[in-house]
Scaffold this motif. Structure first.
Motif, PDB file in Angstrom:
ATOM      1  N   TYR A 112      46.919  38.734  31.745  1.00 22.72           N
ATOM      2  CA  TYR A 112      47.656  37.472  31.594  1.00 22.72           C
ATOM      3  C   TYR A 112      46.768  36.335  31.088  1.00 22.72           C
ATOM      4  O   TYR A 112      47.217  35.195  31.032  1.00 22.72           O
ATOM      5  CB  TYR A 112      48.327  37.099  32.925  1.00 22.72           C
ATOM      6  CG  TYR A 112      49.170  38.232  33.445  1.00 22.72           C
ATOM      7  CD1 TYR A 112      50.393  38.555  32.850  1.00 22.72           C
ATOM      8  CD2 TYR A 112      48.726  39.033  34.499  1.00 22.72           C
ATOM      9  CE1 TYR A 112      51.150  39.621  33.288  1.00 22.72           C
ATOM     10  CE2 TYR A 112      49.488  40.103  34.948  1.00 22.72           C
ATOM     11  CZ  TYR A 112      50.693  40.395  34.334  1.00 22.72           C
ATOM     12  OH  TYR A 112      51.449  41.471  34.760  1.00 22.72           O
ATOM     13  N   ASP A 113      45.531  36.660  30.723  1.00 24.51           N
ATOM     14  CA  ASP A 113      44.617  35.629  30.214  1.00 24.51           C
ATOM     15  C   ASP A 113      45.165  34.972  28.955  1.00 24.51           C
ATOM     16  O   ASP A 113      45.185  33.744  28.829  1.00 24.51           O
ATOM     17  CB  ASP A 113      43.237  36.227  29.918  1.00 24.51           C
ATOM     18  CG  ASP A 113      42.449  36.542  31.188  1.00 24.51           C
ATOM     19  OD1 ASP A 113      42.884  36.110  32.279  1.00 24.51           O
ATOM     20  OD2 ASP A 113      41.410  37.216  31.086  1.00 24.51           O
ATOM     21  N   MET A 114      45.619  35.782  28.009  1.00 22.68           N
ATOM     22  CA  MET A 114      46.097  35.232  26.741  1.00 22.68           C
ATOM     23  C   MET A 114      47.398  34.465  26.931  1.00 22.68           C
ATOM     24  O   MET A 114      47.624  33.444  26.264  1.00 22.68           O
ATOM     25  CB  MET A 114      46.288  36.370  25.725  1.00 22.68           C
ATOM     26  CG  MET A 114      46.526  35.858  24.300  1.00 22.68           C
ATOM     27  SD  MET A 114      45.188  34.798  23.693  1.00 22.68           S
ATOM     28  CE  MET A 114      43.837  35.989  23.669  1.00 22.68           C
ATOM     29  N   ILE A 115      48.249  34.920  27.829  1.00 19.59           N
ATOM     30  CA  ILE A 115      49.496  34.202  28.108  1.00 19.59           C
ATOM     31  C   ILE A 115      49.182  32.803  28.620  1.00 19.59           C
ATOM     32  O   ILE A 115      49.778  31.814  28.184  1.00 19.59           O
ATOM     33  CB  ILE A 115      50.341  34.990  29.133  1.00 19.59           C
ATOM     34  CG1 ILE A 115      50.878  36.273  28.485  1.00 19.59           C
ATOM     35  CG2 ILE A 115      51.493  34.139  29.673  1.00 19.59           C
ATOM     36  CD1 ILE A 115      51.524  37.230  29.448  1.00 19.59           C
ATOM     37  N   PHE A 116      48.211  32.711  29.522  1.00 16.39           N
ATOM     38  CA  PHE A 116      47.805  31.408  30.050  1.00 16.39           C
ATOM     39  C   PHE A 116      47.190  30.541  28.953  1.00 16.39           C
ATOM     40  O   PHE A 116      47.508  29.343  28.838  1.00 16.39           O
ATOM     41  CB  PHE A 116      46.819  31.597  31.197  1.00 16.39           C
ATOM     42  CG  PHE A 116      46.215  30.311  31.690  1.00 16.39           C
ATOM     43  CD1 PHE A 116      46.996  29.388  32.366  1.00 16.39           C
ATOM     44  CD2 PHE A 116      44.882  30.022  31.463  1.00 16.39           C
ATOM     45  CE1 PHE A 116      46.447  28.187  32.814  1.00 16.39           C
ATOM     46  CE2 PHE A 116      44.328  28.835  31.913  1.00 16.39           C
ATOM     47  CZ  PHE A 116      45.113  27.913  32.586  1.00 16.39           C
ATOM     48  N   GLN A 117      46.335  31.137  28.128  1.00 13.98           N
ATOM     49  CA  GLN A 117      45.662  30.374  27.073  1.00 13.98           C
ATOM     50  C   GLN A 117      46.655  29.841  26.041  1.00 13.98           C
ATOM     51  O   GLN A 117      46.454  28.763  25.469  1.00 13.98           O
ATOM     52  CB  GLN A 117      44.599  31.230  26.401  1.00 13.98           C
ATOM     53  CG  GLN A 117      43.405  31.531  27.304  1.00 13.98           C
ATOM     54  CD  GLN A 117      42.484  32.602  26.738  1.00 13.98           C
ATOM     55  OE1 GLN A 117      42.509  32.889  25.548  1.00 13.98           O
ATOM     56  NE2 GLN A 117      41.675  33.201  27.606  1.00 13.98           N
ATOM     57  N   LYS A 118      47.725  30.579  25.806  1.00 10.10           N
ATOM     58  CA  LYS A 118      48.743  30.130  24.842  1.00 10.10           C
ATOM     59  C   LYS A 118      49.684  29.100  25.445  1.00 10.10           C
ATOM     60  O   LYS A 118      50.504  28.513  24.733  1.00 10.10           O
ATOM     61  CB  LYS A 118      49.550  31.325  24.327  1.00 10.10           C
ATOM     62  CG  LYS A 118      48.758  32.285  23.456  1.00 10.10           C
ATOM     63  CD  LYS A 118      49.641  33.253  22.695  1.00 10.10           C
ATOM     64  CE  LYS A 118      50.552  34.044  23.596  1.00 10.10           C
ATOM     65  NZ  LYS A 118      51.334  35.076  22.863  1.00 10.10           N
ATOM     66  N   GLY A 119      49.588  28.889  26.764  1.00 11.21           N
ATOM     67  CA  GLY A 119      50.461  27.917  27.412  1.00 11.21           C
ATOM     68  C   GLY A 119      51.806  28.467  27.815  1.00 11.21           C
ATOM     69  O   GLY A 119      52.701  27.705  28.207  1.00 11.21           O
TER      70      GLY A 119
END
Length: 305
Positions: free
Chosen positions: A235-242
């Motif tokens: 879920y790192d990228m999901i968080f980084q994309k907002g």
């Protein structure tokens, strides 16, 4: 409680009548920072974690972290060498003297492999996972949960063994929630203390009548395993994309197609990341699955799990 004295002009501090020379800053967060120091009595290097305490509540939280460290003497949990609480003007600082592991965190290792275009081999993943499971089970066996397991909270020693650190978010393993107010209090606490992309689904929207238990750590361990396998948390990228992590964790995990890892390891990963916490296995069940894939190395002491 330890006694401390700061001698700033000489760049040294004294804790429990032992002097340490400040070398340089290793890192810092919102309310703490970590310095590399050398023990002038033994020539060894240490990491000195300084927690800034603005009020009584901050001091209590710092003392809680110290007390959690003191509960354990385990090869997969970072030990506390010494501690002190010192006055800094109108504030206080809690000092935690910890071993310095020059290899750094599991996250740094994953990043270094990514920079080389490489991935961690399965045998190494399983060995590190064994150590993480042993450390977590030691915590769970004492009736606590870590609550903030992530790659940056795992150190690697010279033998590639993982050590759990940052015990400040630890609390009782089993939390009974019996009202909307209790649910909101726990949900707010989790939002502050449990890293969002490694936080278990049941901590995003806490039910008004439920029991939250140590299986939140099993979910976080699954995220760490995913990170070792694929170079980043699920879920790192999901968080980084907002985008909404809270929404994403309500869906079953999709494992990227790959030929690097065995179906057994992928199955182990999926069992950790079951959305319904009542269907998610305890750490003992994860250890059983893990040892079916790869038994612990010969001569390893499994009695300390």
């Amino acid at each position: 409680m330890g006694h401390a004295l700061c001698i700033c002009s000489r760049g040294t501090i004294t804790i429990n009548n032992k002097r340490y020379l400040s070398i340089h800053r290793l890192g810092e967060g919102g309310f703490s920072y970590v310095d590399l120091v050398e023990g002038l009595h033994d020539g060894r290097f240490y990491a000195l974690k300084r927690i800034v305490c603005h009020d009584k509540d901050d001091r209590q939280e710092a003392m809680h972290e110290i007390e959690m460290h003191q509960l354990f003497d385990h090869p997969n949990i970072l030990p506390l060498c010494a501690h002190a609480v010192v006055e800094k003007g109108s504030k206080h600082e809690a000092w935690l003297l910890l071993p310095f592991l020059k290899r750094g965190t599991l996250w740094q290792e994953v990043e270094a492999l990514k920079d080389k275009g490489a991935f961690m081999p399965e045998e190494r993943i399983l060995a590190i996972l064994h150590g993480l499971c042993r450390g977590l089970q030691a915590i769970h066996n004492k009736g606590y949960a870590h609550r903030d397991l992530k790659p940056t909270n795992v150190l690697l020693d010279d033998d590639d063994q993982p050590l759990l650190m940052d015990l400040g978010s630890m609390n009782q393993a089993r939390i009974e929630v019996r009202s909307s107010r209790e649910a909101m209090t726990l949900q707010d606490w989790a939002a502050q203390r449990c890293t969002i992309s490694y936080r278990a689904p049941e901590l995003f929207t806490v039910e008004r009548d439920c029991v939250i238990d140590e299986r939140t750590d099993v979910w976080s361990l699954g995220c760490v395993l995913y990170c070792m396998m694929f170079g980043e948390g699920p879920y790192d990228m999901i968080f980084q994309k907002g985008d909404s992590v809270a929404l994403a964790v309500q869906n079953d995990l999709t494992v990227p197609q790959n030929t690097r890892y065995s179906p057994a390891l992928e199955c182990l990963l999926c069992s950790m990341m079951i959305v319904n916490p009542q269907q998610r296995p305890y750490i003992a069940g994860i250890i059983c699955q893990l040892e079916e894939i790869q038994p612990p190395p010969a001569g390893q002491d499994t009695t300390r799990i």
